[in-house]
Design a protein around this motif. Structure first.
Motif, PDB file in Angstrom:
ATOM      1  N   TYR A 129      44.049  54.176 -41.734  1.00 57.47           N
ATOM      2  CA  TYR A 129      43.670  55.337 -40.953  1.00 57.47           C
ATOM      3  C   TYR A 129      44.514  55.654 -39.899  1.00 57.47           C
ATOM      4  N   HIS A 130      44.795  54.753 -38.947  1.00 60.40           N
ATOM      5  CA  HIS A 130      45.375  55.005 -37.389  1.00 60.40           C
ATOM      6  C   HIS A 130      46.751  54.353 -37.626  1.00 60.40           C
ATOM      7  N   THR A 131      47.120  53.790 -38.734  1.00 59.46           N
ATOM      8  CA  THR A 131      48.611  53.089 -38.559  1.00 59.46           C
ATOM      9  C   THR A 131      49.534  54.312 -38.522  1.00 59.46           C
ATOM     10  N   ARG A 132      50.545  53.891 -37.547  1.00 56.45           N
ATOM     11  CA  ARG A 132      51.470  54.851 -37.361  1.00 56.45           C
ATOM     12  C   ARG A 132      52.716  54.248 -37.791  1.00 56.45           C
ATOM     13  N   ASP A 133      53.193  52.873 -37.580  1.00 56.48           N
ATOM     14  CA  ASP A 133      54.417  52.374 -37.982  1.00 56.48           C
ATOM     15  C   ASP A 133      54.484  51.595 -38.941  1.00 56.48           C
ATOM     16  N   LEU A 134      55.956  51.391 -39.464  1.00 60.74           N
ATOM     17  CA  LEU A 134      56.086  50.552 -40.699  1.00 60.74           C
ATOM     18  C   LEU A 134      56.956  49.403 -40.364  1.00 60.74           C
ATOM     19  N   HIS A 135      57.790  49.329 -39.881  1.00 63.22           N
ATOM     20  CA  HIS A 135      58.715  48.264 -39.649  1.00 63.22           C
ATOM     21  C   HIS A 135      58.560  47.777 -38.302  1.00 63.22           C
ATOM     22  N   ALA A 136      58.724  48.566 -37.224  1.00 62.16           N
ATOM     23  CA  ALA A 136      58.777  48.212 -35.857  1.00 62.16           C
ATOM     24  C   ALA A 136      57.476  48.998 -34.942  1.00 62.16           C
ATOM     25  N   GLU A 137      57.042  48.572 -34.011  1.00 60.21           N
ATOM     26  CA  GLU A 137      56.247  49.251 -33.303  1.00 60.21           C
ATOM     27  C   GLU A 137      57.052  50.676 -32.698  1.00 60.21           C
ATOM     28  N   GLY A 138      56.365  51.727 -32.877  1.00 55.51           N
ATOM     29  CA  GLY A 138      56.957  52.971 -32.161  1.00 55.51           C
ATOM     30  C   GLY A 138      57.968  53.593 -33.182  1.00 55.51           C
ATOM     31  N   ASP A 139      57.975  52.956 -34.460  1.00 53.90           N
ATOM     32  CA  ASP A 139      58.894  53.652 -35.482  1.00 53.90           C
ATOM     33  C   ASP A 139      58.272  54.877 -36.076  1.00 53.90           C
ATOM     34  N   GLY A 140      56.907  55.035 -36.184  1.00 53.16           N
ATOM     35  CA  GLY A 140      56.497  56.130 -36.571  1.00 53.16           C
ATOM     36  C   GLY A 140      56.606  56.350 -37.967  1.00 53.16           C
ATOM     37  N   GLY A 141      57.030  55.132 -38.887  1.00 48.87           N
ATOM     38  CA  GLY A 141      57.283  55.337 -40.181  1.00 48.87           C
ATOM     39  C   GLY A 141      56.064  55.388 -40.990  1.00 48.87           C
ATOM     40  N   TRP A 142      54.896  55.306 -40.692  1.00 46.96           N
ATOM     41  CA  TRP A 142      53.960  55.454 -41.619  1.00 46.96           C
ATOM     42  C   TRP A 142      53.019  56.917 -40.983  1.00 46.96           C
ATOM     43  N   CYS A 143      53.837  57.699 -40.387  1.00 47.14           N
ATOM     44  CA  CYS A 143      53.378  59.139 -40.310  1.00 47.14           C
ATOM     45  C   CYS A 143      53.968  60.184 -41.115  1.00 47.14           C
ATOM     46  N   PHE A 144      53.122  60.966 -41.534  1.00 45.52           N
ATOM     47  CA  PHE A 144      53.744  62.211 -42.541  1.00 45.52           C
ATOM     48  C   PHE A 144      53.148  63.607 -42.223  1.00 45.52           C
ATOM     49  N   ALA A 145      54.226  64.297 -42.508  1.00 47.57           N
ATOM     50  CA  ALA A 145      53.764  65.573 -42.304  1.00 47.57           C
ATOM     51  C   ALA A 145      52.718  66.308 -43.270  1.00 47.57           C
ATOM     52  N   ASP A 146      52.019  67.270 -42.815  1.00 42.17           N
ATOM     53  CA  ASP A 146      51.159  68.063 -43.858  1.00 42.17           C
ATOM     54  C   ASP A 146      51.877  68.576 -44.988  1.00 42.17           C
ATOM     55  N   PRO A 147      51.419  68.046 -46.311  1.00 42.37           N
ATOM     56  CA  PRO A 147      52.433  68.585 -47.400  1.00 42.37           C
ATOM     57  C   PRO A 147      51.772  70.107 -47.748  1.00 42.37           C
ATOM     58  N   GLY A 148      50.860  70.641 -47.105  1.00 38.98           N
ATOM     59  CA  GLY A 148      50.347  71.867 -47.424  1.00 38.98           C
ATOM     60  C   GLY A 148      49.454  72.159 -48.313  1.00 38.98           C
ATOM     61  N   PRO A 149      48.765  73.150 -48.287  1.00 39.83           N
ATOM     62  CA  PRO A 149      47.245  73.538 -49.266  1.00 39.83           C
ATOM     63  C   PRO A 149      47.523  73.392 -50.535  1.00 39.83           C
ATOM     64  N   GLU A 150      48.851  73.667 -51.291  1.00 42.95           N
ATOM     65  CA  GLU A 150      48.858  73.790 -52.655  1.00 42.95           C
ATOM     66  C   GLU A 150      49.358  72.167 -53.116  1.00 42.95           C
ATOM     67  N   HIS A 151      49.358  71.386 -52.267  1.00 46.94           N
ATOM     68  CA  HIS A 151      50.017  69.913 -52.738  1.00 46.94           C
ATOM     69  C   HIS A 151      49.044  69.271 -53.338  1.00 46.94           C
ATOM     70  N   ARG A 152      49.023  68.913 -54.494  1.00 39.09           N
ATOM     71  CA  ARG A 152      47.937  67.921 -55.283  1.00 39.09           C
ATOM     72  C   ARG A 152      48.630  66.904 -56.144  1.00 39.09           C
ATOM     73  N   LEU A 153      48.132  65.881 -56.217  1.00 41.87           N
ATOM     74  CA  LEU A 153      48.482  64.802 -56.918  1.00 41.87           C
ATOM     75  C   LEU A 153      47.735  64.486 -58.253  1.00 41.87           C
ATOM     76  N   PRO A 154      48.137  64.920 -59.351  1.00 38.49           N
ATOM     77  CA  PRO A 154      47.335  64.995 -60.555  1.00 38.49           C
ATOM     78  C   PRO A 154      47.102  63.491 -60.754  1.00 38.49           C
ATOM     79  N   VAL A 155      45.945  63.463 -61.558  1.00 36.02           N
ATOM     80  CA  VAL A 155      45.506  61.945 -62.238  1.00 36.02           C
ATOM     81  C   VAL A 155      46.620  61.240 -63.141  1.00 36.02           C
ATOM     82  N   GLY A 156      46.834  60.124 -62.569  1.00 30.14           N
ATOM     83  CA  GLY A 156      47.748  59.365 -63.368  1.00 30.14           C
ATOM     84  C   GLY A 156      49.259  59.448 -62.727  1.00 30.14           C
ATOM     85  N   GLU A 157      49.722  60.381 -61.766  1.00 33.35           N
ATOM     86  CA  GLU A 157      50.731  60.531 -61.191  1.00 33.35           C
ATOM     87  C   GLU A 157      51.308  59.515 -60.140  1.00 33.35           C
TER      88      GLU A 157
END
Length: 724
Positions: free
Chosen positions: A565-593
C-alpha cells in the motif's frame, strides 16, 4: 377414497367424508379482518395447489421422475402473507413457501405457477427461473429472486435490498424495485438460530435504531422443529419480542384470517414507517423434513398424530364452511379439481427436455451484458508518481464521480478513511449515504452489497482483512456467485469486493492481518479475482472491475497487498521505484492480460502481488550474475489465460513460478498444470511457494514466505548456477 392417497391426505379425506373440521384458536370473521369471503376461497385454493404439488413431488420421486421433496405441507398459511403484499414487492422466500408463490402468481397476468413449479421439481430445461438447474422458488415476473436451500444465507441480502430501496430514492435513480416497496424475507425457526440470520436481523435493527429506512418484513415460519431438533417452546418470541429497532407481531399460521390480519399490519408498518417487522407465524411441519426423512425415528406416534390434526387445510376447510357459504360438496370439488389438475400437469411436464451437456448447465454462470452507465471524466490526471494506496484513493474518487449509482460500504471506510487510508476523504466528498460505515459484520457487509447490486446499484465493498472474509465467504460462494446461475441470468448482483490481504506486513498482526489463503475465492465458478502489484495496475484493475460489474454484471474481488500500500521504493531507500503515475480514467487491464518487465530469454519469473516486487528486487542480483530474465505479473488470479501465459514464456529457457500463497491449493498449481498441458517440459519449471503454515507475529512473520534471497536461490538452482 383414493387408493394411492398418502397418510395425511387420507386424514383430510376422512374429515371431508364426516364434514368435521377443527376450529381455529381465534374466532375471527372475514368482516372483522377486512377480507372478502371470495378472497378466503382463493387463498384456500392456493393452499390446496401447494399441498397437491407436495404430493405430486413425492409420487414423481418414487417413479424416478422428480428430484425434490422438501415440501410446504403445514406452512400453507403463507398464502395470506402474499395477499397482504403487492406483487412487485421483492420476496426472498423460504423453501416451504409454494403457497405464497402460487397466491402471488394469481395477481400477475399470464402466470402458470403449477406448471412452473412442476417443471422445477422435475429439473426440466423449460423451468422458467432456473432452466432445470435446481428446484427454486423464483420468478422475474413475480419479483421473487430464487433461493435454493435457504439456511439463512438469504437474510443478509434481504436486509441489503431493504436499504437499497431508500438509497435509490435518495440518489434519484430507478432500480429493480419500486422505491416504496416492502421486502419480504421468510425462513424457518431452525434457520432463525443461524449466525447469518442473527447478523442480518441485528443489522436491520441496528439501522432502524438509528433512523435509517429498513422496510423489511421478516417472516419466521415456526414449525417448532429443525429436521429432528426441537425448537425450545417460546424461544423465538422471547428472542424477538423486545428486539431494539424491530417490531414484533405474531399470528396463527393455521388460520388464514389471523395470518392475513397480522401480515397486513406488518406490511403497513414496513411500508408507511419504513421500519423492519418480525412476523412470527406459528405453523406445523407435515410429512417430515423431506421425502427421505423418516420422522418416526425421532418423533413419537402421539406427536405425529397431534401435528397431523393441526393441518392448515383442515382448519381452512372449516373457515370456508362457516364464512364462505361452501358446503362439503363444494370443498370436495375444490380439492379433487386441484388434485386432478396437478396430476395431469405432472404427467405432461415429465416429458419435457432436461439439461444434458456441460455447456447447457454452465450457460448462465456468467451474467448477460448490459449498457454501461459511466459518465465522461473531465477532471485532472495526476502525473506525479505515487503509492498503490494513493492511486487507489484517486481512482475510487474518480469512479464515484463518473458512476452516480456506485456506492461504497465497509468497516471504518468513511470517517476514518480505512485502516490504511485508502478511502480517506471520500465520505466527506460523497456523503455518508454513498460511503457507508457499516457495523462490524462481514456477512452483513456482503449481504448489503448483494442487495444493493440486485436492486440496480453497483457496490464497492471493503473487507478490512482477508482473514475476516472467511467467516462470511458463503455470501460470495452460495449467494452472490450463484444468482445468475439459478435464475438463468434473469437476476444479477454485480459488485466489486476490495480485500486487504496477503503477507509481508512488518511487525503487525500475525495470522489475522497477514493471511495468504485465497483458494476459497479461486474455486467459485464465475467469480473473478484480481491482485495488483503496483499503483498503476491497481488503477487499471479497479477501473476494469467496476466496468465488469456495471456492464457485464460480474462479481469481482480485488485482493490488495497490504505490504505494498505505502511502499515507495524498489531497490534502495528513496529511489521511488515503486511509485507510479496515474494512468488515467480509461486505463483498464482486461481479464487475463499479463504485466511484463524485461525481455530476457534465459529465465521467466511468473508471479503476482508482493511476488512482483520481490522478483524485481531479485532480478537485480540475478542480472548481476549475467542472467537474462523477464518478470511476468499475472494480475488476474482466476480466468487465467493459459495460452497467453504459455506464449509469454515460450522463448524462455526456464520458468520459475513464485507464489506467496501456500504450496497446496495455490495458483502455482494451476500455472504448472497449464504450462505442462501446453507442452512445456516439467524440467524447465520450478515453484517457489509459501510453507504450509499460518503466518506468525513479529520478526518471524516472513519466515514462511518467499523472499528476495529465496527467489535468487531458486532461480540459480533452476538454471544450474547454484554456486553463483
Amino acid at each position: 377414497m383414493s387408493h394411492d392417497a398418502l397418510p395425511q391426505e387420507q386424514r383430510f379425506l376422512e374429515a371431508l367424508e364426516r364434514d368435521a373440521w377443527p376450529d381455529p384458536e381465534q374466532a375471527l370473521t372475514p368482516e372483522a379482518v377486512g377480507m372478502a369471503p371470495e378472497a378466503l376461497v382463493e387463498l384456500y385454493e392456493s393452499q390446496l395447489m401447494s399441498r397437491h404439488l407436495d404430493l405430486a413431488a413425492r409420487r414423481l420421486q418414487a417413479r424416478g421422475e422428480g428430484f425434490y421433496t422438501i415440501g410446504s405441507a403445514g406452512h400453507e398459511g403463507n398464502a395470506a402473507v402474499a395477499l397482504a403484499l403487492r406483487p412487485d414487492d421483492p420476496a426472498f422466500l423460504h423453501y416451504r413457501d409454494a403457497a405464497f408463490f402460487i397466491q402471488r402468481a394469481r395477481r400477475v397476468p399470464g402466470q402458470n405457477p403449477l406448471r412452473d413449479l412442476l417443471l422445477s421439481f422435475a429439473a426440466c430445461a423449460e423451468d422458467p427461473i432456473s432452466g432445470g438447474r435446481h428446484k427454486v422458488l423464483g420468478s422475474k415476473a413475480l419479483a421473487i429472486p430464487p433461493q435454493t436451500s435457504t439456511i439463512a444465507s438469504h437474510l443478509p441480502k434481504a436486509m441489503g435490498t431493504g436499504h437499497a430501496l431508500a438509497l435509490l430514492r435518495r440518489l434519484g435513480l430507478e432500480g429493480e424495485w419500486s422505491h416504496d416497496g416492502v421486502v419480504l424475507c421468510s425462513f424457518g425457526d431452525a434457520s432463525f438460530n443461524h449466525s447469518t440470520a442473527q447478523g442480518a436481523l441485528n443489522a436491520s435493527g441496528w439501522a432502524a435504531y438509528q433512523g435509517l429506512p429498513m422496510p423489511v418484513v421478516w417472516l419466521c415460519e415456526d414449525n417448532a422443529i429443525g429436521i429432528s431438533t426441537p425448537t425450545p417452546q417460546g424461544w423465538v418470541a422471547a428472542s424477538m419480542a423486545a428486539r431494539p429497532g424491530i417490531h414484533y407481531l405474531a399470528c396463527d399460521g393455521l388460520d388464514l384470517l389471523d395470518t392475513w390480519r397480522a401480515a397486513s399490519e406488518a406490511v403497513r408498518i414496513a411500508r408507511v414507517r419504513r421500519q423492519p417487522v418480525f412476523l412470527h407465524m406459528r405453523c406445523v411441519r407435515l410429512y417430515g423434513h423431506a421425502g427421505s426423512d423418516a420422522q418416526q425415528a425421532y418423533l413419537s406416534p402421539a406427536r405425529i398424530q397431534a401435528d397431523e390434526g393441526r393441518d392448515p387445510l383442515l382448519v381452512g376447510a372449516g373457515l370456508l364452511r362457516r364464512h364462505a357459504d361452501l358446503d362439503r360438496e363444494g370443498i370436495a370439488a375444490l380439492y379433487h379439481g386441484v388434485r386432478e389438475r396437478v396430476a395431469s400437469l405432472a404427467e405432461e411436464v415429465i416429458g419435457r427436455p432436461r439439461l444434458h451437456s456441460a455447456a447447457q448447465v454452465m450457460a448462465s454462470i456468467v451474467p448477460p451484458a448490459r449498457s454501461g452507465r459511466a459518465q465522461p471524466w473531465q477532471g485532472r490526471v495526476d502525473a506525479a508518481p505515487d503509492t498503490l494506496a494513493r492511486r487507489l484513493n484517486q481512482a475510487l474518487e474518480r469512479l464515484m464521480t463518473r458512476y452516480p449509482h456506485l456506492v461504497m460500504a465497509g468497516e471504518d471506510i468513511g470517517r476514518k478513511g480505512g485502516v490504511y487510508g485508502v478511502t480517506q476523504k471520500l465520505q466527506a466528498r460523497f456523503g455518508a449515504h454513498r460511503v457507508i460505515d457499516t457495523l462490524l459484520d462481514e456477512q452483513s457487509i456482503l449481504g448489503l452489497g448483494i442487495g444493493l447490486g440486485q436492486s440496480g446499484l453497483v457496490p464497492i465493498l471493503e473487507i478490512q482483512f482477508l482473514a475476516y472474509l472467511h467467516n462470511a465467504e458463503d455470501q460470495l460462494r452460495g449467494e452472490a456467485a450463484t444468482l445468475s446461475f439459478f435464475s438463468s441470468g434473469q437476476y444479477t448482483n454485480p459488485m466489486v469486493v476490495r480485500i486487504a490481504g496477503l503477507g509481508y506486513q512488518k511487525g503487525f498482526g500475525g495470522h489475522f492481518h497477514n493471511d495468504n489463503a485465497i483458494a476459497v475465492l479461486r474455486d467459485i465458478p464465475g467469480l473473478l479475482v484480481a491482485c495488483p502489484s503496483n499503483g498503476a495496475d491497481a488503477v487499471g484493475l479497479l477501473q476494469e472491475a467496476v466496468r465488469l460489474a456495471d456492464e457485464e454484471q460480474r462479481v469481482v474481488v480485488i485482493i490488495e497487498p497490504i505490504a505494498l500500500y505505502h511502499t515507495r521504493d524498489l531497490h534502495a531507500e528513496g529511489d521511488g521505484g515503486w511509485c507510479f503515475a496515474d494512468p488515467g480514467p480509461e486505463h483498464r487491464l482486461p481479464v487475463g492480460e499479463l504485466g511484463r518487465w524485461g525481455e530476457g530469454r534465459e529465465l521467466a519469473i511468473l508471479t503476482y502481488g508482493n511476488g512482483v516486487h520481490l522478483a524485481r528486487q531479485a532480478a537485480a542480483t540475478l542480472e548481476a550474475d549475467g542472467v537474462a530474465l523477464r518478470v511476468l505479473d499475472l494480475r488476474w488470479l482466476t480466468a487465467i489465460d493459459h495460452d497467453a501465459v504459455q506464449a509469454a514464456v515460450a522463448d524462455c529457457g526456464r520458468v520459475l513460478i513464485v507464489d506467496e500463497c501456500r504450496r497446496t491449493g495455490s495458483v502455482s498449481e494451476e500455472l504448472v498444470t497449464g504450462l505442462v498441458e501446453r507442452g512445456v517440459p516439467g524440467e524447465r519449471l520450478a515453484r517457489l511457494t509459501a510453507e504450509e503454515s499460518f503466518i506468525p507475529l513479529g520478526p518471524a512473520a516472513t519466515a514462511t514466505l518467499p523472499s528476495v534471497a529465496s527467489i535468487v536461490e531458486a532461480a540459480r538452482a533452476l538454471l544450474g548456477r547454484s554456486g553463483a
